[in-house]
Design a protein around this motif. Structure first.
Motif, PDB file in Angstrom:
ATOM      1  N   ALA A 189       0.832  -1.208   0.000  1.00  0.00           N
ATOM      2  CA  ALA A 189       0.000   0.000   0.000  1.00  0.00           C
ATOM      3  C   ALA A 189       0.864   1.254   0.000  1.00  0.00           C
ATOM      4  CB  ALA A 189      -0.929  -0.006   1.215  1.00  0.00           C
ATOM      5  N   ALA A 190       1.944   1.235   0.785  1.00  0.00           N
ATOM      6  CA  ALA A 190       2.838   2.398   0.834  1.00  0.00           C
ATOM      7  C   ALA A 190       3.543   2.614  -0.493  1.00  0.00           C
ATOM      8  CB  ALA A 190       3.856   2.218   1.954  1.00  0.00           C
ATOM      9  N   VAL A 191       3.983   1.523  -1.135  1.00  0.00           N
ATOM     10  CA  VAL A 191       4.676   1.630  -2.422  1.00  0.00           C
ATOM     11  C   VAL A 191       3.734   2.183  -3.490  1.00  0.00           C
ATOM     12  CG1 VAL A 191       5.718   0.297  -4.297  1.00  0.00           C
ATOM     13  CG2 VAL A 191       6.378  -0.163  -1.935  1.00  0.00           C
ATOM     14  N   VAL A 192       2.518   1.668  -3.522  1.00  0.00           N
ATOM     15  CA  VAL A 192       1.544   2.144  -4.513  1.00  0.00           C
ATOM     16  C   VAL A 192       1.224   3.620  -4.271  1.00  0.00           C
ATOM     17  CG1 VAL A 192      -0.842   1.919  -5.306  1.00  0.00           C
ATOM     18  CG2 VAL A 192       0.546  -0.123  -4.900  1.00  0.00           C
ATOM     19  N   ALA A 193       1.051   3.991  -2.990  1.00  0.00           N
ATOM     20  CA  ALA A 193       0.704   5.378  -2.665  1.00  0.00           C
ATOM     21  C   ALA A 193       1.812   6.337  -3.060  1.00  0.00           C
ATOM     22  CB  ALA A 193       0.401   5.504  -1.170  1.00  0.00           C
ATOM     23  N   THR A 194       3.070   5.971  -2.759  1.00  0.00           N
ATOM     24  CA  THR A 194       4.191   6.861  -3.088  1.00  0.00           C
ATOM     25  C   THR A 194       4.485   6.865  -4.582  1.00  0.00           C
ATOM     26  OG1 THR A 194       5.702   5.047  -2.505  1.00  0.00           O
ATOM     27  CG2 THR A 194       5.287   6.724  -0.825  1.00  0.00           C
ATOM     28  N   ALA A 195       4.039   5.827  -5.307  1.00  0.00           N
ATOM     29  CA  ALA A 195       4.193   5.839  -6.765  1.00  0.00           C
ATOM     30  C   ALA A 195       3.201   6.800  -7.412  1.00  0.00           C
ATOM     31  CB  ALA A 195       4.004   4.429  -7.328  1.00  0.00           C
ATOM     32  N   ILE A 196       2.058   6.970  -6.754  1.00  0.00           N
ATOM     33  CA  ILE A 196       1.025   7.870  -7.290  1.00  0.00           C
ATOM     34  C   ILE A 196       1.208   9.296  -6.786  1.00  0.00           C
ATOM     35  CG2 ILE A 196      -1.463   8.310  -7.397  1.00  0.00           C
ATOM     36  CD1 ILE A 196      -1.870   5.283  -7.042  1.00  0.00           C
ATOM     37  N   PHE A 197       1.538   9.428  -5.484  1.00  0.00           N
ATOM     38  CA  PHE A 197       1.670  10.741  -4.869  1.00  0.00           C
ATOM     39  C   PHE A 197       3.087  10.935  -4.350  1.00  0.00           C
ATOM     40  CE2 PHE A 197      -2.577   9.011  -3.946  1.00  0.00           C
ATOM     41  CZ  PHE A 197      -3.371   9.932  -4.622  1.00  0.00           C
ATOM     42  N   THR A 198       3.501  12.184  -4.200  1.00  0.00           N
ATOM     43  CA  THR A 198       4.775  12.491  -3.550  1.00  0.00           C
ATOM     44  C   THR A 198       4.657  12.151  -2.074  1.00  0.00           C
ATOM     45  OG1 THR A 198       5.157  14.298  -5.084  1.00  0.00           O
ATOM     46  CG2 THR A 198       6.456  14.309  -3.057  1.00  0.00           C
ATOM     47  N   TYR A 199       5.719  11.562  -1.511  1.00  0.00           N
ATOM     48  CA  TYR A 199       5.642  11.140  -0.116  1.00  0.00           C
ATOM     49  C   TYR A 199       5.385  12.331   0.795  1.00  0.00           C
ATOM     50  CZ  TYR A 199       6.749   9.614   4.555  1.00  0.00           C
ATOM     51  OH  TYR A 199       6.671   9.368   5.895  1.00  0.00           O
ATOM     52  N   SER A 200       4.513  12.114   1.759  1.00  0.00           N
ATOM     53  CA  SER A 200       4.251  13.079   2.825  1.00  0.00           C
ATOM     54  C   SER A 200       3.690  12.289   3.990  1.00  0.00           C
ATOM     55  CB  SER A 200       3.243  14.145   2.364  1.00  0.00           C
ATOM     56  OG  SER A 200       1.965  13.567   2.197  1.00  0.00           O
ATOM     57  N   PRO A 201       3.684  12.866   5.193  1.00  0.00           N
ATOM     58  CA  PRO A 201       3.076  12.158   6.327  1.00  0.00           C
ATOM     59  C   PRO A 201       1.625  11.773   6.058  1.00  0.00           C
ATOM     60  CG  PRO A 201       4.410  13.980   7.123  1.00  0.00           C
ATOM     61  CD  PRO A 201       4.377  14.101   5.632  1.00  0.00           C
ATOM     62  N   ALA A 202       0.894  12.650   5.352  1.00  0.00           N
ATOM     63  CA  ALA A 202      -0.511  12.353   5.053  1.00  0.00           C
ATOM     64  C   ALA A 202      -0.632  11.135   4.138  1.00  0.00           C
ATOM     65  CB  ALA A 202      -1.175  13.560   4.403  1.00  0.00           C
ATOM     66  N   VAL A 203       0.263  11.031   3.150  1.00  0.00           N
ATOM     67  CA  VAL A 203       0.247   9.880   2.244  1.00  0.00           C
ATOM     68  C   VAL A 203       0.584   8.604   3.000  1.00  0.00           C
ATOM     69  CG1 VAL A 203       1.408   8.820   0.263  1.00  0.00           C
ATOM     70  CG2 VAL A 203       0.734  11.228   0.169  1.00  0.00           C
ATOM     71  N   ALA A 204       1.576   8.672   3.901  1.00  0.00           N
ATOM     72  CA  ALA A 204       1.954   7.501   4.694  1.00  0.00           C
ATOM     73  C   ALA A 204       0.798   7.051   5.582  1.00  0.00           C
ATOM     74  CB  ALA A 204       3.176   7.829   5.549  1.00  0.00           C
ATOM     75  N   LEU A 205       0.122   8.009   6.230  1.00  0.00           N
ATOM     76  CA  LEU A 205      -1.025   7.663   7.060  1.00  0.00           C
ATOM     77  C   LEU A 205      -2.159   7.085   6.218  1.00  0.00           C
ATOM     78  CD1 LEU A 205      -1.202  10.692   9.540  1.00  0.00           C
ATOM     79  CD2 LEU A 205      -0.742   8.308  10.131  1.00  0.00           C
ATOM     80  N   GLY A 206      -2.417   7.708   5.065  1.00  0.00           N
ATOM     81  CA  GLY A 206      -3.497   7.245   4.201  1.00  0.00           C
ATOM     82  C   GLY A 206      -3.288   5.829   3.713  1.00  0.00           C
ATOM     83  N   SER A 207      -2.072   5.513   3.298  1.00  0.00           N
ATOM     84  CA  SER A 207      -1.791   4.153   2.809  1.00  0.00           C
ATOM     85  C   SER A 207      -1.928   3.130   3.940  1.00  0.00           C
ATOM     86  CB  SER A 207      -0.391   4.088   2.195  1.00  0.00           C
ATOM     87  OG  SER A 207       0.619   4.298   3.175  1.00  0.00           O
ATOM     88  N   ALA A 208      -1.507   3.511   5.159  1.00  0.00           N
ATOM     89  CA  ALA A 208      -1.638   2.602   6.304  1.00  0.00           C
ATOM     90  C   ALA A 208      -3.115   2.376   6.643  1.00  0.00           C
ATOM     91  CB  ALA A 208      -0.902   3.169   7.511  1.00  0.00           C
ATOM     92  N   ILE A 209      -3.923   3.427   6.565  1.00  0.00           N
ATOM     93  CA  ILE A 209      -5.363   3.300   6.838  1.00  0.00           C
ATOM     94  C   ILE A 209      -6.014   2.352   5.844  1.00  0.00           C
ATOM     95  CG2 ILE A 209      -7.541   4.572   6.691  1.00  0.00           C
ATOM     96  CD1 ILE A 209      -6.055   6.942   8.009  1.00  0.00           C
ATOM     97  N   VAL A 210      -5.685   2.509   4.566  1.00  0.00           N
ATOM     98  CA  VAL A 210      -6.251   1.628   3.536  1.00  0.00           C
ATOM     99  C   VAL A 210      -5.827   0.183   3.771  1.00  0.00           C
ATOM    100  CG1 VAL A 210      -6.201   1.072   1.074  1.00  0.00           C
ATOM    101  CG2 VAL A 210      -6.451   3.445   1.809  1.00  0.00           C
TER     102      VAL A 210
END
Length: 560
Positions: free
Chosen positions: A420-441
């Motif tokens: 989930a984290a890899v997919v999220a950072t491939a789509i969006f630039t890494y940020s704390p919000a992206v890290a939290l969002g991928s963990a929630i999903v």
């Protein structure tokens, strides 16, 4: 009896000092050589009478035993490494220790220390002296006695791939940087928005780069330089930028070491003046610009005499590394002092006494609450969605749903988080919000998938019973949800329990924040105990809320 012994010892030392001042010491010991000779003669004059005295100054104990226990790093190229053919060691630090032992007339005994245990080894009397690549900063001044003049200096550098464009702090925000536990620069790194991956041994950092476990590492330039000259690493990685120039200090324990510390100060002054430190640096191939500057400084007339050891123009200050205190730091310290005096213990609470740690702590709590609430919402969403699809009478929809559930159930939660984290950072630039969002999903999928399976199975059971017909209807779906309510609530609780694991992928929740705090502050036991208490409290609240929700639904159902 003990006080009488102390009085006799003190009187004897005073008598010896008076005698030595007349018999051995020059009338005016203005040079460090004269002062060192007088100090050692005074210490030797107390032997063997006080050799059995465990409360005597460490200098006398060392002279009595004929050896000095020196804490050195286990594997720090150019400074302290083991000689392959034997048990002895080589490097700049160990050669410095040998030179000091020789001037004291004793032999060195090596005690291997790590970055995180250098000071604690002194406090626990595991070593008499530490010469272990340790930066002297103001935070450490309260933990050990540092010897000045400093024997070396370095700065922290960030090393990464040559192809990676990295020029300054804005370029490393959100990136993972590998470093060691106890590194003084960790506090600077975490306040710049860097994610830390911590290692016990600095020797693992170049290996982690080579094995692509780490894309960036941060450590002393003196350590990493020895690896970058090796073509295997140097052709692929380079120094990006440096920060926090810090002098290195030898250190002794804070108590019972007054004479030892003074002797080491005098020896350091002599070794800088005579170029001994510089010669050892050149022999071991370390950077010598600092040693050259110190050699010139201590040969200059203002720094030639003993009084120069107290002259700021000659002696370098410690690096200012004490973080700004919180506005309530004094109240916290007063409460801890009361606890120590009345209860016999006082926990370390760096997250309440320093601004950087407090900011990390509060941000960690907020992010953890967001993560827990988000994981609960995602679990409920995926449970209802997957349960709805599994309850449909169309076999292709059910087949795809059960296949997805099977994949989720057979995949370790860590791997789901990573994907989930890899997919999220491939789509969006890494940020704390992206890290939290991928963990929630990820947490929602894992727990919602299991709960959705329970809803789908309940729907199938209801169809077989024939109470809601053979097709699909919303009454059937609602009945399936009610029948699987216990499993649904159980997986909601499980989602709350699983939130700390999100720190593995860099989500800035409380566990991650407190890990960052312990990378540069004391109190690991207290810190991780707080994590335990926090998540126990969170899970308790979630269990209570789920139970209240279950009772409310049952009451509504009974009324209907």
């Amino acid at each position: 009896m003990r006080s009488l012994k102390l009085s006799i010892t003190a009187a004897f030392r005073a008598f010896c000092a008076i005698l030595l001042c007349g018999a051995f010491a020059p009338a005016h010991a203005t040079t460090p050589d004269e002062a060192l000779d007088a100090l050692l003669e005074e210490a030797r004059a107390q032997m063997p009478g006080v050799c059995a005295d465990p409360i005597g100054d460490k200098l006398v104990q060392i002279l009595c035993s004929g050896k000095i226990r020196v804490g050195v790093r286990g594997n720090y190229p150019l400074f302290s490494t083991r000689i392959e053919e034997g048990s002895d060691r080589q490097g700049f630090d160990t050669d410095v220790a040998r030179a000091i032992a020789e001037r004291l007339g004793v032999s060195p005994e090596w005690v291997v220390v790590r970055a995180a245990t250098r000071i604690s080894t002194l406090a626990e009397d595991g070593a008499d002296l530490v010469v272990a690549t340790m930066g002297h900063n103001t935070r450490r001044d309260g933990q050990a006695t540092f010897i000045r003049p400093h024997y070396y200096s370095s700065e922290t550098i960030i090393v990464g791939p040559r192809a990676l464009a990295l020029g300054d702090w804005p370029d490393v925000v959100g990136r993972r940087v590998c470093t060691t536990i106890g590194n003084y620069a960790n506090s600077h790194l975490v306040t710049q928005g860097v994610r830390l991956m911590l290692f016990e041994d600095a020797g693992r950092l170049p290996e982690a780069l080579d094995e692509q476990i780490c894309n960036l590492v941060a450590h002393d330039d003196s350590f990493l330089a020895s690896y970058l000259v090796n073509p295997e690493l140097g052709d692929r990685f380079e120094r990006k930028f440096g920060f926090d120039q810090v002098p290195w200090g030898m250190a002794v324990a804070q108590t019972g070491t007054e004479d030892l510390a003074r002797a080491l100060q005098l020896i350091s002054q002599i070794m800088h003046r005579d170029g001994s430190f510089l010669a050892l640096g050149r022999e071991n191939g370390v950077f010598t610009s600092f040693l050259e500057a110190q050699n010139a400084r201590w040969q200059s007339p203002p720094c030639l005499e003993v009084a120069a050891l107290d002259d700021p123009a000659c002696v370098l200050p410690a690096l200012e590394a004490t973080p700004p205190p919180t506005r309530f730091a004094d109240e916290v310290k007063a409460a801890l002092a009361w606890s120590q005096a009345n209860l016999g213990f006082a926990p370390d609470l760096p997250m309440l006494t320093s601004v950087p740690a407090f900011e990390l702590f509060t941000a960690g709590i907020v992010n953890s609450l967001i993560l827990v609430i988000g994981a609960l919402a995602a679990t409920l969403f995926f449970a209802l969605l997957i349960g709805f699809l599994a309850a449909l009478p169309f076999w292709p929809a059910r087949l795809l749903t059960w296949g997805a559930v099977a994949v989720i159930q057979s995949t370790p939660v860590i791997l789901i988080l990573v994907v989930a984290a890899v997919v999220a950072t491939a789509i969006f630039t890494y940020s704390p919000a992206v890290a939290l969002g991928s963990a929630i999903v990820a947490l929602g999928l894992m727990n919602g998938g299991n709960a959705g399976q329970a809803i789908g199975e309940a729907a199938g059971s209801l169809r077989r019973e024939g109470t809601h017909g053979r097709g699909f209807s919303m009454p059937l779906y609602r009945a399936a949800v009610r029948r699987s309510l216990t499993q649904l609530l159980s997986f909601l609780v499980n989602a709350a329990k699983g939130t700390p694991i999100a720190s593995f992928t860099g989500a800035p929740e409380l566990l991650s924040a407190l890990t960052d705090i312990t990378s540069f502050a004391a109190g690991r036991v207290t810190t991780y105990s707080l994590v335990l208490v926090f998540y126990i409290s969170v899970v308790f609240v979630v269990v209570w809320a789920c139970e209240r929700a279950r009772r409310a639904l049952e009451s509504r159902e009974a009324l209907a």
